[in-house]
Design an enzyme around this catalytic site. Structure first.
Site, mmCIF file in Angstrom:
data_model
loop_
_atom_site.group_PDB
_atom_site.id
_atom_site.type_symbol
_atom_site.label_atom_id
_atom_site.label_comp_id
_atom_site.label_asym_id
_atom_site.label_seq_id
_atom_site.Cartn_x
_atom_site.Cartn_y
_atom_site.Cartn_z
ATOM 1 N N GLY A 51 0.841 -1.198 0.000
ATOM 2 C CA GLY A 51 0.000 0.000 0.000
ATOM 3 C C GLY A 51 0.871 1.241 0.000
ATOM 4 N N CYS A 78 5.217 -6.304 1.680
ATOM 5 C CA CYS A 78 5.531 -4.875 1.562
ATOM 6 C C CYS A 78 4.893 -4.086 2.715
ATOM 7 C CB CYS A 78 5.117 -4.363 0.178
ATOM 8 S SG CYS A 78 5.808 -2.738 -0.189
ATOM 9 N N TYR A 79 3.844 -3.302 2.452
ATOM 10 C CA TYR A 79 3.169 -2.609 3.568
ATOM 11 C C TYR A 79 2.680 -3.655 4.589
ATOM 12 C CZ TYR A 79 -0.238 0.488 5.929
ATOM 13 O OH TYR A 79 -0.944 1.218 6.848
ATOM 14 N N HIS A 165 7.998 -8.284 -3.404
ATOM 15 C CA HIS A 165 6.681 -8.687 -3.910
ATOM 16 C C HIS A 165 6.731 -10.069 -4.563
ATOM 17 C CE1 HIS A 165 4.514 -4.907 -3.250
ATOM 18 N NE2 HIS A 165 5.718 -4.362 -3.365
ATOM 19 N N GLU A 167 4.283 -11.716 -5.549
ATOM 20 C CA GLU A 167 3.158 -11.888 -6.473
ATOM 21 C C GLU A 167 3.468 -11.461 -7.897
ATOM 22 O OE1 GLU A 167 3.581 -9.688 -4.187
ATOM 23 O OE2 GLU A 167 2.466 -7.815 -4.444
ATOM 24 N N SER A 218 -12.167 -1.187 -29.581
ATOM 25 C CA SER A 218 -10.993 -0.509 -30.141
ATOM 26 C C SER A 218 -10.208 -1.396 -31.096
ATOM 27 C CB SER A 218 -10.064 -0.107 -28.994
ATOM 28 O OG SER A 218 -9.524 -1.286 -28.412
ATOM 29 N N GLY A 220 -8.470 -3.842 -29.876
ATOM 30 C CA GLY A 220 -7.500 -4.485 -28.980
ATOM 31 C C GLY A 220 -8.095 -5.764 -28.423
ATOM 32 N N VAL A 221 -7.245 -6.549 -27.792
ATOM 33 C CA VAL A 221 -7.706 -7.865 -27.343
ATOM 34 C C VAL A 221 -8.810 -7.748 -26.282
ATOM 35 C CG1 VAL A 221 -5.797 -8.159 -25.712
ATOM 36 C CG2 VAL A 221 -6.982 -10.161 -26.528
ATOM 37 N N ASP A 222 -8.729 -6.757 -25.387
ATOM 38 C CA ASP A 222 -9.705 -6.685 -24.286
ATOM 39 C C ASP A 222 -11.129 -6.458 -24.806
ATOM 40 O OD1 ASP A 222 -7.372 -6.760 -22.841
ATOM 41 O OD2 ASP A 222 -7.395 -4.636 -22.318
ATOM 42 N N SER A 223 -11.290 -5.396 -25.606
ATOM 43 C CA SER A 223 -12.660 -5.096 -26.039
ATOM 44 C C SER A 223 -13.167 -6.139 -27.034
ATOM 45 C CB SER A 223 -12.769 -3.678 -26.608
ATOM 46 O OG SER A 223 -11.814 -3.458 -27.605
ATOM 47 N N THR A 224 -12.258 -6.738 -27.817
ATOM 48 C CA THR A 224 -12.702 -7.760 -28.768
ATOM 49 C C THR A 224 -13.197 -8.991 -28.010
ATOM 50 O OG1 THR A 224 -11.039 -6.942 -30.305
ATOM 51 C CG2 THR A 224 -12.024 -9.063 -30.827
ATOM 52 N N LYS A 368 -4.464 -8.968 -18.368
ATOM 53 C CA LYS A 368 -4.265 -9.192 -19.806
ATOM 54 C C LYS A 368 -3.963 -10.668 -20.123
ATOM 55 C CE LYS A 368 -3.537 -6.045 -22.476
ATOM 56 N NZ LYS A 368 -4.583 -5.223 -23.046
#
Ligand code: XMP
Length: 600
Positions: A51, A78-79, A165, A167, A218, A220-224, A368
Site C-alpha cells: 500500500g 511490503c506494507y 513482492h 506476487e 478498439s 485491442g484484445v480486451d474489447s474484442t 491481460k
C-alpha cells in the site's frame, strides 16, 4: 469452497495476489485492509497486501490486531510486512535508500514458506519504509544490501512477511512462496478459469436481462474478447459495437481494425471519426491527467451522441467496455489506492454510470494474460490474441506536451551528485527538463528523467545504473540512454500541444518501429513497444526527440525494459533519425516500478 483472504491496503498488486492464489487453484477474495477479524474467521489463510501509506502515519489503514489471534497462517507483503512488524511490536522506519525494481535477497534460512528457495534470489521491490526491528517471536530470514530485514518469520505461529513482492512475475521465486503458503494453510485447490468464465457468463445474463449492450470497441484484445463473450451470451442482435477513431490511432489503424473485427464475425459495428473533436478539445492542454480526463469524457460524449443519432433508448441499453483490472487499480479504484493514471474507461462519469448500474464490463476482474486465455478459448485467432496492447488514449499519451522548459529543483547539485554514480560506469549524466509519470512505493510520481550517455554500455550495467539513480534520487523516476546524437549539450522546450503535425510525426516513427519489429522477428519477445515523442530540442537542432520504450511484461503491473540486440537497435536508430522532425533518439532503461510503461 476453501478460501484465502487478501487484505487490501491500496497496493497496486493487491488484486494480483488474489489472482496468483486463484491461479494455483485456491479461491481467494479481497477485503478492505481494515476488515474486522470477526469477518475473517472462515478463511484458511490471510495475506496482507502492499500500500502507498506509511504504517507510522496515524491516519494510515491498520489491520485489526485480532487477525493474529485467528490461528491461521498470515503472510505480509511490503506494507503488509511493515504492518506485521508494527502490529506485533517491531519497528518500521523510512529507509536510507528506497528500492524500486530488481534487488537480490540473501536468505539466511529456508524453512516454512521459504523452503526450496536458493540462497540468493532475484526479487522485485517498491518501497520507501522498511522494518528495522522484528517483533518478539520472529527471526530475520533474509535481507538485501539496502534492506537488511527483507523477510522475517515466526515459524511457531506461521506468520511470514517480506518487503519484496512475491506476487509479481519479476520475482521468480514468488510462485514457490505462494505454493508453500497455500500448502501451509491446508486449503483445497478447487478453483479454475473455465469455471470463472462460466460464472461470468451467468452474471452477464442476470445483469443484462432483456436489455442490449452498446460496447466501446478498439480492436485491442480486451474489447474484442468482451464483445465476443457478450455476443456468446446474448446473441448477435443484442450486442452493438462503437469504434471511435480519436485521431490518435496508429497509421492506417482504423481500416485494419475494421477488417480484423469483420474477420472474427463482428459485423454490428458503428465507426465514428472523432478526430476533429479530439484535436479541438486537447488544444493547449499540457498536463497528462488533464489530457486523460478530457479523452475519457469525450469517449462518453461521443457514445451518447451516437446512441441518440441511432435512436437507442438509454433505458434499454447498457454501456459496455472491455475494462480489465489494471485499468481500475491504476485509476485509484480501491479504497486505499493512489491514482497512478486515469484510464480512459474509468473517468468519474463512467464510475457514476456504473454505480447507477448502467455499465457492463465482463473482464473487469481479469488481467491481460487471462483475457488472452479467454480469447483463445473463444477461438480468437492468434495474431489478435497476441497483438501488442495499445492504450485507449492512443498516441495522445505518447506525445508529450509542454508549456515550456520545466524547472528542475537544485539542478546543478542534483546533476553533480548523480554524476558521481555515473562516473563509476564511465557515463555522463543530465536531468531532462520535462516530466513523466511513474509508480513508486504504490504512489504516483511525476518527475524528471535522467539521461545517461557518452559511451556504449551493456544492458546489465544500464539496468544497475538506472536502479541506483532512481532508488537514490527522489527528483528522478526514469532513466533514458542517449543513442543519438553522441553528445547532449543543450536542451530547448518550446510550447507544444497535441497538433496534427506532431501526431503525424509520431505515427510515422511508430510505423517504422512496428515494421522493423516484424522484419527483425522480435515482436513476440517484446510485450509492448511505445514510441514516445518529447518536445525536447537537443543541441539547437530544430527537430524533437523520440524515446523507444520496449518492455517485457505479462500483465502490465510490472515490467522490465527490453534488451534489444545492439546491431538491430543501430539499424532501427538509422531509420528513425532520417525522419523529418526528429533529431535525437533515447532508449528508456527504466523498469516498472519506478517508471510506468507509458510516459503519461
Ligand atoms: P502503464 O503506463 O500504467 O500502462 O504502465 C499499463 C498498461 O496499460 C495501458 N494503458 C491504458 N490502456 N486505457 C487503456 O486501455 C488507458 O487509459 C491506458 N493507459 C495505459 C498501457 O499501454 C500498458 O499496456
Amino acid at each position: 469452497m476453501d478460501k484465502i483472504a487478501v487484505l487490501d491496503f491500496g497496493g497496486q498488486y493487491a488484486h494480483l495476489i488474489a489472482n496468483r492464489v486463484r491461479r494455483m487453484g485456491v479461491y481467494s477474495e479481497i477485503l478492505d485492509g481494515t476488515a474486522p477479524a470477526q469477518k475473517l474467521k472462515d478463511y484458511m489463510g490471510i495475506i496482507l497486501s502492499g500500500g502507498p501509506a506509511s504504517v507510522n502515519a496515524p491516519e494510515s489503514p491498520k489491520a485489526d490486531a485480532g487477525i493474529y489471534e485467528l490461528g491461521v497462517p498470515v503472510l505480509g507483503i511490503c506494507y503488509g510486512h511493515q504492518m506485521t512488524a508494527y502490529a506485533l511490536g517491531g519497528e518500521v522506519e523510512p529507509g536510507v535508500m528506497s528500492e524500486y525494481g530488481p534487488a537480490v535477497v540473501k536468505f539466511q534460512q529456508k524453512k516454512g514458506i521459504f523452503e526450496g528457495l536458493e540462497n540468493e534470489e532475484k526479487v522485485w521491490m517498491s518501497h520507501f519504509d522498511q522494518v528495522v526491528k522484528v517483533p518478539e517471536g520472529f527471526e530475520i530470514v533474509g535481507g538485501t544490501e539496502d534492506c537488511p530485514i527483507a523477510a522475517m518469520a515466526d515459524y511457531k505461529r506461521n506468520f511470514y512477511s517480506m518487503q519484496f513482492h512475491p506476487e509479481v512475475t519479476h520475482t521468480p521465486c514468488g510462485k514457490q512462496i505462494f505454493e508453500n503458503f497455500i500448502a501451509l494453510t491446508g486449503a483445497k485447490r478447487e478453483w479454475n478459469l473455465d469455471q470463472y468464465v462460466e460464472k461470468m457468463m451467468e452474471e452477464i445474463k442476470m445483469k443484462v436481462g432483456g436489455k442490449k449492450v452498446f460496447l466501446m470497441i478498439s480492436g485491442g484484445v480486451d474489447s474484442t474478447v468482451a464483445f465476443l463473450l457478450l455476443e456468446k451470451v446474448l446473441g448477435s442482435d443484442r450486442v452493438y459495437g462503437l469504434f471511435v477513431d480519436t485521431g490518435f490511432m496508429r497509421m492506417n489503424e482504423r481500416k485494419e481494425v475494421e477488417e480484423a473485427l469483420k474477420s472474427v464475425g463482428i459485423g454490428n459495428l458503428h465507426v465514428y471519426d472523432a478526430s476533429e473533436e479530439y484535436f479541438a478539445a486537447l488544444k493547449e492542454i499540457y498536463e497528462p491527467e488533464k489530457k486523460r480526463q478530457i479523452i475519457g469524457d469525450l469517449f462518453l460524449d461521443i457514445q451518447e451522441k451516437v446512441s441518440e443519432r441511432l435512436g437507442l433508448n438509454p433505458d434499454e441499453w447498457f454501456l459496455g467496455q472491455g475494462t480489465i483490472y489494471p485499468d481500475t487499480i491504476e485509476t485509484g479504484g480501491t479504497r486505499h489506492a493512489d491514482v497512478i493514471k486515469t484510464h480512459h474507461n474509468q473517468v468519474e462519469r463512467i464510475k457514476k454510470l456504473d454505480e447507477a448500474g448502467k455499465v457492463i464490463e465482463p473482464l473487469k476482474q481479469l488481467y491481460k494474460d487471462e483475457v488472452r486465455l479467454v480469447g483463445e478459448r473463444l477461438g480468437l485467432p492468434e495474431h489478435l490474441v497476441w497483438r501488442h496492447p495499445f492504450p485507449g488514449p492512443g498516441l495522445a499519451v505518447r506525445c508529450l506536451c509542454a508549456k515550456g522548459l520545466d524547472n528542475i529543483e537544485s539542478k546543478e547539485s542534483l546533476e553533480a551528485e548523480m554524476q558521481q554514480i555515473a562516473d563509476r560506469f564511465g557515463m555522463k549524466i543530465k536531468v531532462l527538463p520535462i516530466k513523466s509519470v511513474g509508480v513508486q512505493g504504490d504512489e504516483r510520481t511525476y518527475r524528471h528523467p535522467a539521461l545517461v550517455y557518452g559511451k556504449p554500455l551493456s544492458w546489465d550495467d544500464l539496468d544497475t545504473l538506472s536502479s541506483r539513480l532512481t532508488n537514490q534520487f527522489k527528483g528522478v523516476n526514469r532513466v533514458v540512454y542517449g543513442l543519438s546524437p553522441d553528445a547532449f549539450d543543450s536542451f530547448v522546450v518550446d510550447p507544444s500541444d497535441l497538433s496534427r503535425e506532431r501526431i503525424s510525426t509520431i505515427q510515422q516513427a511508430d510505423m517504422i518501429v512496428m515494421n522493423y519489429l516484424a522484419e527483425a522477428k522480435i515482436n513476440r519477445e517484446i510485450w509492448q513497444f511505445p514510441t514516445v515523442l518529447l518536445p525536447l530540442k537537443v543541441n539547437n537542432q530544430s527537430g524533437e526527440s523520440l524515446v523507444l520504450r520496449p518492455v517485457c511484461s505479462e500483465e502490465a503491473m510490472t515490467a522490465n525494459f527490453y534488451r534489444m540486440d545492439f546491431e538491430k537497435l543501430n539499424e532501427l536508430i538509422k531509420r528513425l533519425i532520417g525522419l523529418k522532425g526528429i533529431s535525437a533518439v533515447f532508449y528508456d532503461v527504466t523498469n516498472k516500478p519506478p517508471g510506468t510503461i507509458e510516459w503519461e
